[in-house]
Design an enzyme around this catalytic site. Structure first.
Site, PDB file in Angstrom:
ATOM      1  N   CYS A 146       1.060  -0.712   0.150  1.00 53.17           N
ATOM      2  CA  CYS A 146      -0.024  -0.514  -0.600  1.00 53.17           C
ATOM      3  C   CYS A 146       0.875   1.502  -0.283  1.00 53.17           C
ATOM      4  CB  CYS A 146      -0.793   0.211   1.536  1.00 53.17           C
ATOM      5  SG  CYS A 146      -0.318  -0.103   2.653  1.00 53.17           S
ATOM      6  N   GLN A 147       0.542   2.341   0.707  1.00 52.87           N
ATOM      7  CA  GLN A 147       0.811   3.580   0.515  1.00 52.87           C
ATOM      8  C   GLN A 147       1.983   3.774   1.762  1.00 52.87           C
ATOM      9  OE1 GLN A 147       1.388   6.238  -1.523  1.00 52.87           O
ATOM     10  NE2 GLN A 147       2.719   7.334  -0.351  1.00 52.87           N
TER      11      GLN A 147
END
Length: 101
Positions: free
Chosen positions: A62-63
């Site tokens: 993800c981020q």
């Protein structure tokens, strides 16, 4: 299973494994994914991860690493082999696709 640890790899380790064409699931929202992602990664937002059924070993990113950890837990509960990518795209220094918003 209740306290089973989620296997993790660094972004550098995942980058070394790219020639093996691993299955990479990016659980960010589509707009984030379009902003830049690992070549070959599939976008499956966290909200839709419960309906996703991957085959074989899966790397989840993800981020920053928080959403991917949640996604990895959900997939592990369903019996999938999952590896969380520590640091997420913030730590990724390798090649990216996209980035044109």
């Amino acid at each position: 299973m209740l306290f089973k640890r989620i296997p993790t790899v660094s972004t550098k380790e995942l980058e070394r494994r790219l020639p093996e064409k691993p299955t990479i699931i990016d659980v960010r929202e589509p707009v984030e994914f379009r902003g830049g992602h690992i070549p070959g990664a599939k976008n499956v937002p966290l909200a839709k991860i419960s309906t996703f059924n991957p085959k074989g070993n899966v790397y989840v990113i993800c981020q920053s690493g928080m959403r991917s950890k949640r996604a990895a837990k959900q997939l592990m509960k369903k019996g999938h082999d999952v590896v969380n990518v520590r640091g997420g795209m913030m730590a990724w220094a390798g090649a990216k696709r996209g980035g044109k918003l």
